[in-house]
Design a protein around this motif. Structure first.
Motif, PDB file in Angstrom:
ATOM      1  N   GLU A  57       0.817  -1.210   0.000  1.00  0.00           N
ATOM      2  CA  GLU A  57       0.000   0.000   0.000  1.00  0.00           C
ATOM      3  C   GLU A  57       0.858   1.270   0.000  1.00  0.00           C
ATOM      4  O   GLU A  57       0.329   2.365  -0.111  1.00  0.00           O
ATOM      5  N   ASP A  58       2.155   1.108   0.115  1.00  0.00           N
ATOM      6  CA  ASP A  58       3.048   2.267   0.160  1.00  0.00           C
ATOM      7  C   ASP A  58       3.673   2.549  -1.201  1.00  0.00           C
ATOM      8  O   ASP A  58       3.823   3.708  -1.595  1.00  0.00           O
ATOM      9  N   ARG A  59       4.074   1.473  -1.901  1.00  0.00           N
ATOM     10  CA  ARG A  59       4.694   1.582  -3.231  1.00  0.00           C
ATOM     11  C   ARG A  59       5.862   2.574  -3.216  1.00  0.00           C
ATOM     12  O   ARG A  59       5.931   3.511  -4.005  1.00  0.00           O
ATOM     13  N   SER A  60       6.749   2.334  -2.293  1.00  0.00           N
ATOM     14  CA  SER A  60       7.914   3.203  -2.121  1.00  0.00           C
ATOM     15  C   SER A  60       9.184   2.411  -2.398  1.00  0.00           C
ATOM     16  O   SER A  60       9.160   1.188  -2.632  1.00  0.00           O
ATOM     17  N   ASP A  61      10.307   3.106  -2.362  1.00  0.00           N
ATOM     18  CA  ASP A  61      11.591   2.426  -2.534  1.00  0.00           C
ATOM     19  C   ASP A  61      11.830   1.415  -1.419  1.00  0.00           C
ATOM     20  O   ASP A  61      12.374   0.323  -1.665  1.00  0.00           O
ATOM     21  N   LEU A  62      11.439   1.750  -0.197  1.00  0.00           N
ATOM     22  CA  LEU A  62      11.662   0.843   0.930  1.00  0.00           C
ATOM     23  C   LEU A  62      10.814  -0.415   0.794  1.00  0.00           C
ATOM     24  O   LEU A  62      11.302  -1.532   1.030  1.00  0.00           O
ATOM     25  N   SER A  63       9.542  -0.270   0.421  1.00  0.00           N
ATOM     26  CA  SER A  63       8.693  -1.451   0.257  1.00  0.00           C
ATOM     27  C   SER A  63       9.198  -2.325  -0.893  1.00  0.00           C
ATOM     28  O   SER A  63       9.111  -3.552  -0.847  1.00  0.00           O
ATOM     29  N   ARG A  64       9.763  -1.684  -1.915  1.00  0.00           N
ATOM     30  CA  ARG A  64      10.333  -2.443  -3.039  1.00  0.00           C
ATOM     31  C   ARG A  64      11.576  -3.207  -2.589  1.00  0.00           C
ATOM     32  O   ARG A  64      11.798  -4.348  -3.000  1.00  0.00           O
ATOM     33  N   ARG A  65      12.388  -2.583  -1.741  1.00  0.00           N
ATOM     34  CA  ARG A  65      13.569  -3.270  -1.202  1.00  0.00           C
ATOM     35  C   ARG A  65      13.176  -4.499  -0.401  1.00  0.00           C
ATOM     36  O   ARG A  65      13.807  -5.559  -0.508  1.00  0.00           O
TER      37      ARG A  65
END
Length: 373
Positions: A57-65
């Motif tokens: 639900e965030d779709r950020s660089d951290l969630s992708r990592r």
């Protein structure tokens, strides 16, 4: 010399009898080949290709990592799903783990807050659930810590914890399971083969033929011990070298000849136990029941299934008086930790002493049985 000759020729008679016993031969071959292979590979205690779903639900660089850090062989490639798919995927057994990364997760981490990631676990796969939860926690914490380090501009983390797994760096349970399977099979077959040989002679009446010969009970019993022990020792050698060494590729750190020497000592104990049970049992079914009552608890409590240290203290002390406990410890020390004779000699002497005592007890019982025949 005559005693040795009698023991040798009586032992060859036992080997010929075993050669004609098709069931026992097939049982020995199966136990140390296919039976050991199935036990070593059939039950995996480590996490392997666990199915993972991620609700990002965030779709950020951290969630992708975090998503990219979930790699084989522990996890299968994560599938990105929606929040509405979670219940259906868990109920249908399509996912063992589902991670729900909330909105603004990366922003909250940068702000120094402590956002939570929800991990849904299918605990019907109990072993994978327990191990996987720990893996996921470590992976997420590591990725978050690395992201914070990069974002803050710090070059190094204040503390770096490095775990080193000795003797089994990949935590491969097959190494332990396969080896302990052979240990349990040695106890099983040594007891049953020697005990069955005695019971079979009583049932067929051939024990009476031995009584009219100039033979002593010691010679008769010793012949049964060495003949059955030799067959099992050969089977153990082939299973250890061919099955575990070549097929399953289990690396042995120590000396295989030293381990086989320890096995020969333990076979003296296990064969004597089988003969002792054979003097009590009047038939093969009775021998099987006695084996379940005596030998099975000995196998389960010797440390091959669960660590001795996890048992009640009184039970730990009691099991030190059983040779199987020392044999399991010697097996682990030699094959896994590479221990030499200078390390395990005291346990070998202890096993030899226990084998001699049990042999004497079984011989006394055997003499009484012959006197009553």
């Amino acid at each position: 010399m005559r005693t040795f000759a009698n023991i040798f020729w009586l032992g060859t008679k036992e080997l010929r009898s075993l050669r004609r016993d098709t069931f026992m031969l097939v049982f020995i071959i199966y136990t140390f080949s296919l039976g050991t292979y199935i036990e070593a590979t059939g039950v995996s205690q480590e996490l392997h290709n666990a199915a993972v779903g991620i609700v990002d639900e965030d779709r950020s660089d951290l969630s992708r990592r975090i998503r990219q850090a979930l790699l084989p062989p522990w996890f299968s490639v994560p599938q990105q799903i929606t929040l509405a798919d979670v219940d259906g995927g868990m109920d249908g057994g399509r996912y063992t783990f589902v991670l729900d990364i909330p909105p603004n997760f990366q922003a909250d981490v940068i702000a120094g807050m402590k956002p939570a990631i929800q991990v849904n676990i299918d605990a019907t796969a109990m072993m994978q659930a327990g191990i996987g939860e720990g893996y996921l926690t470590n992976i997420v914490n590591q990725e978050v810590a690395e992201f914070q380090r990069l974002h803050s501009g710090k070059k190094e983390q204040p503390i770096e914890l490095r775990a080193r797994f000795a003797f089994n760096s990949n935590l491969n349970s097959m190494w332990f399971t396969g080896t302990m399977s052979i240990v349990n099979h040695i106890t099983l077959l040594a007891c049953l083969a020697s005990g069955a040989a005695l019971v079979r002679e009583r049932e067929h009446g051939t024990i009476d033929h031995l009584l009219v010969m100039p033979l002593r009970p010691f010679e008769i019993m010793m012949a049964k011990v060495w003949a059955n022990s030799l067959v099992i020792l050969l089977a153990v050698t082939l299973s250890l070298v061919v099955l575990l060494g070549w097929i399953l590729r289990v690396p042995f750190a120590g000396s295989v000849p030293l381990y086989l020497s320890a096995t020969a000592i333990y076979l003296m104990f296990a064969s004597s136990l089988g003969i002792l049970l054979g003097t009590i049992a009047r038939s093969m079914p009775q021998l099987g029941l006695l084996f379940i009552l005596v030998a099975v608890p000995m196998m389960l409590l010797s440390g091959a299934e669960t660590p001795i240290e996890s048992m009640p203290e009184a039970l730990q002390i009691a099991m030190q008086g059983v040779a199987s406990t020392h044999y399991v410890a010697v097996t682990k020390a030699i094959l896994f930790r590479g221990a030499g004779l200078d390390v395990v000699w005291s346990q070998l002497v202890t096993m030899a002493g226990m084998a001699a005592i049990l042999f004497a007890i079984a011989l006394s019982r055997f003499r009484k049985m012959l006197a009553q025949s």
